[in-house]
Enzyme design. Sequence first.
Site, PDB file in Angstrom:
ATOM      1  N   GLU A   1      43.242  11.409  11.427  1.00 53.19           N
ATOM      2  CA  GLU A   1      43.013  12.751  11.963  1.00 53.19           C
ATOM      3  C   GLU A   1      41.905  13.450  11.190  1.00 53.19           C
ATOM      4  O   GLU A   1      41.770  13.232   9.991  1.00 53.19           O
ATOM      5  CB  GLU A   1      44.304  13.593  11.820  1.00 53.19           C
ATOM      6  CG  GLU A   1      45.558  12.857  12.240  1.00 53.19           C
ATOM      7  CD  GLU A   1      46.829  13.692  12.054  1.00 53.19           C
ATOM      8  OE1 GLU A   1      46.732  14.843  11.565  1.00 53.19           O
ATOM      9  OE2 GLU A   1      47.901  13.176  12.413  1.00 53.19           O
TER      10      GLU A   1
ATOM     11  N   LYS B   1      40.392  16.163   8.934  1.00 49.88           N
ATOM     12  CA  LYS B   1      40.989  17.130   8.013  1.00 49.88           C
ATOM     13  C   LYS B   1      40.234  18.438   8.170  1.00 49.88           C
ATOM     14  O   LYS B   1      39.111  18.593   7.695  1.00 49.88           O
ATOM     15  CB  LYS B   1      40.918  16.647   6.568  1.00 49.88           C
ATOM     16  CG  LYS B   1      41.658  17.582   5.627  1.00 49.88           C
ATOM     17  CD  LYS B   1      41.824  16.976   4.244  1.00 49.88           C
ATOM     18  CE  LYS B   1      42.787  17.782   3.399  1.00 49.88           C
ATOM     19  NZ  LYS B   1      42.329  19.148   3.139  1.00 49.88           N
TER      20      LYS B   1
ATOM     21  N   ASP C   1      39.017  22.233   7.912  1.00 46.87           N
ATOM     22  CA  ASP C   1      38.809  23.117   6.776  1.00 46.87           C
ATOM     23  C   ASP C   1      39.137  24.544   7.194  1.00 46.87           C
ATOM     24  O   ASP C   1      38.276  25.337   7.527  1.00 46.87           O
ATOM     25  CB  ASP C   1      37.359  22.999   6.306  1.00 46.87           C
ATOM     26  CG  ASP C   1      37.227  23.362   4.850  1.00 46.87           C
ATOM     27  OD1 ASP C   1      38.268  23.638   4.219  1.00 46.87           O
ATOM     28  OD2 ASP C   1      36.094  23.375   4.348  1.00 46.87           O
TER      29      ASP C   1
ATOM     30  N   TYR D   1      44.501  23.984  15.485  1.00 48.13           N
ATOM     31  CA  TYR D   1      44.821  22.608  15.845  1.00 48.13           C
ATOM     32  C   TYR D   1      46.145  22.282  15.169  1.00 48.13           C
ATOM     33  O   TYR D   1      46.284  22.472  13.959  1.00 48.13           O
ATOM     34  CB  TYR D   1      43.742  21.632  15.369  1.00 48.13           C
ATOM     35  CG  TYR D   1      42.558  21.531  16.304  1.00 48.13           C
ATOM     36  CD1 TYR D   1      42.734  21.174  17.639  1.00 48.13           C
ATOM     37  CD2 TYR D   1      41.265  21.779  15.841  1.00 48.13           C
ATOM     38  CE1 TYR D   1      41.648  21.078  18.502  1.00 48.13           C
ATOM     39  CE2 TYR D   1      40.174  21.678  16.699  1.00 48.13           C
ATOM     40  CZ  TYR D   1      40.373  21.333  18.026  1.00 48.13           C
ATOM     41  OH  TYR D   1      39.307  21.239  18.861  1.00 48.13           O
TER      42      TYR D   1
ATOM     43  N   LYS E   1      38.479  12.280   1.491  1.00 49.35           N
ATOM     44  CA  LYS E   1      37.544  13.388   1.538  1.00 49.35           C
ATOM     45  C   LYS E   1      36.109  12.910   1.777  1.00 49.35           C
ATOM     46  O   LYS E   1      35.697  11.862   1.303  1.00 49.35           O
ATOM     47  CB  LYS E   1      37.582  14.180   0.208  1.00 49.35           C
ATOM     48  CG  LYS E   1      38.946  14.748  -0.117  1.00 49.35           C
ATOM     49  CD  LYS E   1      39.373  15.869   0.799  1.00 49.35           C
ATOM     50  CE  LYS E   1      38.797  17.202   0.408  1.00 49.35           C
ATOM     51  NZ  LYS E   1      39.461  17.853  -0.729  1.00 49.35           N
TER      52      LYS E   1
ATOM     53  N   CYS F   1      -3.736  29.740  -3.605  1.00 48.83           N
ATOM     54  CA  CYS F   1      -3.121  28.472  -3.209  1.00 48.83           C
ATOM     55  C   CYS F   1      -3.023  27.533  -4.417  1.00 48.83           C
ATOM     56  O   CYS F   1      -4.029  27.279  -5.080  1.00 48.83           O
ATOM     57  CB  CYS F   1      -3.965  27.831  -2.105  1.00 48.83           C
ATOM     58  SG  CYS F   1      -3.441  26.154  -1.690  1.00 48.83           S
TER      59      CYS F   1
ATOM     60  N   CYS G   1      -5.567  24.440  -3.687  1.00 48.28           N
ATOM     61  CA  CYS G   1      -7.030  24.542  -3.637  1.00 48.28           C
ATOM     62  C   CYS G   1      -7.591  25.824  -4.232  1.00 48.28           C
ATOM     63  O   CYS G   1      -8.800  25.982  -4.330  1.00 48.28           O
ATOM     64  CB  CYS G   1      -7.525  24.374  -2.205  1.00 48.28           C
ATOM     65  SG  CYS G   1      -7.281  25.840  -1.179  1.00 48.28           S
TER      66      CYS G   1
ATOM     67  N   CYS H   1      -2.206  29.614   2.941  1.00 48.72           N
ATOM     68  CA  CYS H   1      -3.473  29.378   2.267  1.00 48.72           C
ATOM     69  C   CYS H   1      -4.584  29.613   3.275  1.00 48.72           C
ATOM     70  O   CYS H   1      -4.487  29.208   4.427  1.00 48.72           O
ATOM     71  CB  CYS H   1      -3.506  27.931   1.759  1.00 48.72           C
ATOM     72  SG  CYS H   1      -5.168  27.360   1.352  1.00 48.72           S
TER      73      CYS H   1
ATOM     74  N   CYS I   1      -8.876  22.849   1.806  1.00 47.41           N
ATOM     75  CA  CYS I   1      -7.627  22.606   1.071  1.00 47.41           C
ATOM     76  C   CYS I   1      -7.106  21.181   1.282  1.00 47.41           C
ATOM     77  O   CYS I   1      -6.853  20.761   2.411  1.00 47.41           O
ATOM     78  CB  CYS I   1      -6.574  23.610   1.523  1.00 47.41           C
ATOM     79  SG  CYS I   1      -5.009  23.437   0.649  1.00 47.41           S
TER      80      CYS I   1
HETATM   81  S1  IVH Z   1      49.142  17.107   7.071  1.00 50.83           S
HETATM   82  C1  IVH Z   1      52.581  16.427   4.364  1.00 50.83           C
HETATM   83  N1  IVH Z   1      47.035  16.956   8.645  1.00 50.83           N
HETATM   84  O1  IVH Z   1      45.174  19.873   4.334  1.00 50.83           O
HETATM   85  C2  IVH Z   1      51.347  16.555   5.119  1.00 50.83           C
HETATM   86  N2  IVH Z   1      46.994  18.501   6.844  1.00 50.83           N
HETATM   87  O2  IVH Z   1      45.846  19.021   1.555  1.00 50.83           O
HETATM   88  C3  IVH Z   1      50.817  17.934   5.118  1.00 50.83           C
HETATM   89  N3  IVH Z   1      44.935  19.832   6.694  1.00 50.83           N
HETATM   90  O3  IVH Z   1      47.739  22.158   3.633  1.00 50.83           O
HETATM   91  C4  IVH Z   1      49.553  18.192   5.765  1.00 50.83           C
HETATM   92  N4  IVH Z   1      43.957  18.954   8.465  1.00 50.83           N
HETATM   93  O4  IVH Z   1      45.956  22.814   5.328  1.00 50.83           O
HETATM   94  C5  IVH Z   1      47.581  17.555   7.563  1.00 50.83           C
HETATM   95  N5  IVH Z   1      45.251  16.754  10.127  1.00 50.83           N
HETATM   96  C6  IVH Z   1      45.813  17.337   9.056  1.00 50.83           C
HETATM   97  C7  IVH Z   1      45.139  18.355   8.320  1.00 50.83           C
HETATM   98  C8  IVH Z   1      45.769  18.905   7.209  1.00 50.83           C
HETATM   99  C9  IVH Z   1      43.847  19.851   7.487  1.00 50.83           C
HETATM  100  C10 IVH Z   1      45.113  20.664   5.490  1.00 50.83           C
HETATM  101  C11 IVH Z   1      46.376  21.488   5.499  1.00 50.83           C
HETATM  102  C12 IVH Z   1      47.136  21.068   4.290  1.00 50.83           C
HETATM  103  C13 IVH Z   1      46.088  20.452   3.433  1.00 50.83           C
HETATM  104  C14 IVH Z   1      46.710  19.375   2.569  1.00 50.83           C
END
Ligand code: IVH
Length: 667
Positions: A111, A113, A115, A221, A312, A406, A409, A424, A430
């Site tokens: 999935e 991750k 932000d 999401y 990450k 410049c 030149c 310039c 130049c």
């Molecule tokens: S699962 C036990 N899935 O990452 C599992 N977390 O470092 C708990 N996050 O606090 C989290 N995308 O804010 C999960 N697809 C995803 C995520 C996700 C972002 C964030 C979430 C969590 C932090 C964990």
Amino acid sequence: MDIRKRIEKLREEIDNHNYHYYVLDEPLIPDAEYDRLLRELRELEARHPELITPDSPTQRVGAEPVEAFGTVRHEVPMLSLDNAFSEEEVAAFHRRVSERLGQSAIDYTAEPKLDGLAVSLRYEKGVLAQGATRGDGYTGEDITQNVRTIPSIPLRLRGKGIPEVLEVRGEVYMSRSGFEALNARQRKAGEKTFVNPRNAAAGSLRQLDPRITAQRPLAIYCYGIGVVQGWALPERHSAVLERLKEWGLRVNDEIRVVRGVEGCLAYYRTLQARRDALDYDIDGVVYKVDLFSQQETLGFVSRAPRWAIAHKFPAQEALTKVLAIDIQVGRTGALTPVARLEPVFVGGATVTNATLHNEDEIHRKDVRVGDTVVVRRAGDVIPEVVSVVKERRPRGAAPFEMVKTCPVCGSDVMRNEGEAVARCTGGLYCPAQRKEAIKHFASRKAMDIEGLGDKLVDQLVDKGLVSNVADLYTLTRAQLAGLERMGEKSAANLVRAIEDSKATTLARFLYALGIREVGEATALALANHFGKLSGLMAASEETLQTVPDVGPVVAANIHAFFRQAHNREVIERLRQAGVHWKDLDIRRAEALPLQGKTFVITGRLDTMTRDEAKARLQALGAKVAGSVSSKTDYVVAGEDPGSKYDKALALGIEILDEQGLLNLLAG
Ligand code: IVH
């Protein structure tokens, strides 16, 4: 119809449209129709307030601001994830999982991750009852009134088999486009802007006044569950996500089920390559063992599950020091300040330089030599200095000052009013602008040196045979024949073409010099006005502005260009090499027959092309414009004229046919 039933029907319809619009991204009806439904519901509810329920789509914003958020205990703690920063660490994770489970063919969900901020949403009998932040994982803050304003969070679930209690977990975030729009709005209103979408999302979600949250472009999401009552869970996490979707919850559509470490890494690479194309920020990928039975066997260590890991992406921002601020001169003469940095690893590469864009940007961010700064390197984008950590500024660090000459030149630097870029003015000489200047000089509408293409210019400069346009006239056949893809014959042809170009016109020559914003038309106007080069070179900015079409900026550019000793030297060498033209008698120039008249040409001409007609009209002092207006004096209409013809008729402008044009040109 029964009012109560109508209201229920409207709510259902609106909820359904919200689901298609916000969750599936597939709107079913035009916005106006949706607005009409919502308006009808509002009106009915206003007349029958006793029928309003908290899960009505009209009730997203309603609550008053609070003094402080209440606290919420998470019955099932909201845990965090362990991080992996390399493929080896992911392989090690998979090894640990395989060993504990005694098998290596493991299915994972992979999935994005996101932000943003983790939230928990509690639905009771399918109705949104509570929203909470993660807090420390065990207790969070009650942000129910705020989450209710987020359009992609349903106030009630849809579909069949909805559990008695369902706690959904997910990430609230702000899209990149929403973030840009919000910042533009803030800027316009004179309010503070946000540094990134995550901060904007955090600031918006933790507003004590939900009416403010409602105006922020937040979305969610969902990626998991907490407390559940009255639902026989499926066997797999991926199946839970499917059900959440069916119940109207928004689930990211990049989520996949993959096999083993190879599957995980392939997913990671694919998503990383697309990272910049997504409309939301992600800082990595999460892998979760898909089978709940396996998750249970694996269990937890301290505060993170053994069955999941966050892989990450390399951080896109890092801190480093500004060692110097240098000025780079581009091939068109634009001066760009560049920060020389203490080397820092960011965005997957070591960065030693970052662009500072222009003078105003440096002053806006107040970047100084010695400063500690945040550098950002996102994808293939040139690294940039985002901001300065003012607390770490060394004493005595001086504000940035733009160079006056410049660095390549030594010619004067000028910055036109209203422009961000300083340039310039030594265009002809130049070294930074060499190749561009020569290519332009040789081009068809300038000195028209046939056979001297861009690739050849690159070679001539790279081999040190030509360093400015005057050197072209010293080239010999033998020198040219030694170049790549040049035979004896083409060398001889080129020498002849260079020789032929010596006989030119003042207008072409002026255009060929490549003075900023002096195009063909302006060059012609200048030639017609001054007649001789000497007069033009000596003209003041005021005098230059008396020429038709020459405003203060162009006048300043011309004046600055001829003031540079280097440019004058090159011009002198060109004339000594034999470049010549016929000076115009200025008296005649002033008396040009079509001076001050504006023409527009439309349709096909038989005896000449439109470009030729334009050039011949201009030679007689006329201006040739692209569109018809009240300022147009004549429209020349050939065959199959366009809308310009109709417009000329409408405005009562004199129309010439081709014969009329020929008569005029013949005087
Ligand atoms: S699962 C036990 N899935 O990452 C599992 N977390 O470092 C708990 N996050 O606090 C989290 N995308 O804010 C999960 N697809 C995803 C995520 C996700 C972002 C964030 C979430 C969590 C932090 C964990």
